[in-house]
Design a protein around this motif. Structure first.
Motif, PDB file in Angstrom:
ATOM      1  N   CYS A   9       0.827  -1.191   0.000  1.00 57.58           N
ATOM      2  CA  CYS A   9       0.000   0.000   0.000  1.00 57.58           C
ATOM      3  C   CYS A   9       0.872   1.255   0.000  1.00 57.58           C
ATOM      4  CB  CYS A   9      -0.878  -0.033   1.243  1.00 57.58           C
ATOM      5  SG  CYS A   9      -1.950   1.373   1.396  1.00 57.58           S
ATOM      6  N   GLU A  33      -0.530   4.268   0.525  1.00 57.65           N
ATOM      7  CA  GLU A  33      -1.293   5.315   1.191  1.00 57.65           C
ATOM      8  C   GLU A  33      -0.455   5.922   2.312  1.00 57.65           C
ATOM      9  OE1 GLU A  33      -4.774   6.669   1.174  1.00 57.65           O
ATOM     10  OE2 GLU A  33      -4.020   6.279  -0.821  1.00 57.65           O
ATOM     11  N   CYS A  58      -5.682  -3.457   1.223  1.00 62.88           N
ATOM     12  CA  CYS A  58      -4.571  -3.252   2.148  1.00 62.88           C
ATOM     13  C   CYS A  58      -4.925  -3.849   3.494  1.00 62.88           C
ATOM     14  CB  CYS A  58      -4.274  -1.767   2.286  1.00 62.88           C
ATOM     15  SG  CYS A  58      -3.126  -1.420   3.617  1.00 62.88           S
ATOM     16  N   CYS A  62      -4.892  -0.265   6.159  1.00 58.18           N
ATOM     17  CA  CYS A  62      -5.827   0.857   6.058  1.00 58.18           C
ATOM     18  C   CYS A  62      -7.071   0.503   5.261  1.00 58.18           C
ATOM     19  CB  CYS A  62      -5.125   2.073   5.464  1.00 58.18           C
ATOM     20  SG  CYS A  62      -4.705   1.890   3.722  1.00 58.18           S
TER      21      CYS A  62
END
Ligand SMILES: [Zn+2]
Length: 107
Positions: A48, A50, A85, A88
């Motif tokens: 991920c 993010e 993910c 998150c």
């Protein structure tokens, strides 16, 4: 008689400017309940990308997600290939460009 000479230069530290404890106000949280975030995986992306509020990379492992709920099904279709993910819970769709190996991603 050994006299221990501890020559530690202990400078008097300046008193730290302690911020008031209650001054840390949370950022204006846009409350969008149950908004499903779906991103598209970059080629060969496996974790991920993010970032959280502090700018720290999530780097959670993207796992194939099979039994997604109806609301997700409405967005991506039934039995679609989707990854999620582990941290998150951001969803990742497979990148259609992933087939093209000549595609070079430049930053
Ligand atoms: Zn994540």
């Amino acid at each position: 008689m050994a006299e221990e000479t501890s020559s530690q230069s202990t400078k008097p530290a300046a008193p730290p400017q302690a911020p008031p404890a209650a001054a840390v106000a949370p950022p204006a949280a846009a409350t969008e309940p149950k908004e499903i975030k779906i991103k598209v995986r970059k080629p060969k992306q496996r974790s991920c990308d993010e970032k959280d509020a502090k700018g720290k990379l999530c780097a959670g492992h993207l796992k194939r997600w099979y039994d997604y709920p109806k609301e997700v099904e409405g967005k991506i279709g039934k039995e679609a290939e989707i990854y999620r993910c582990e941290f998150c819970k951001t969803l990742y769709k497979p990148d259609p460009k992933q087939m093209l190996h000549s595609f070079t991603l430049r930053y």
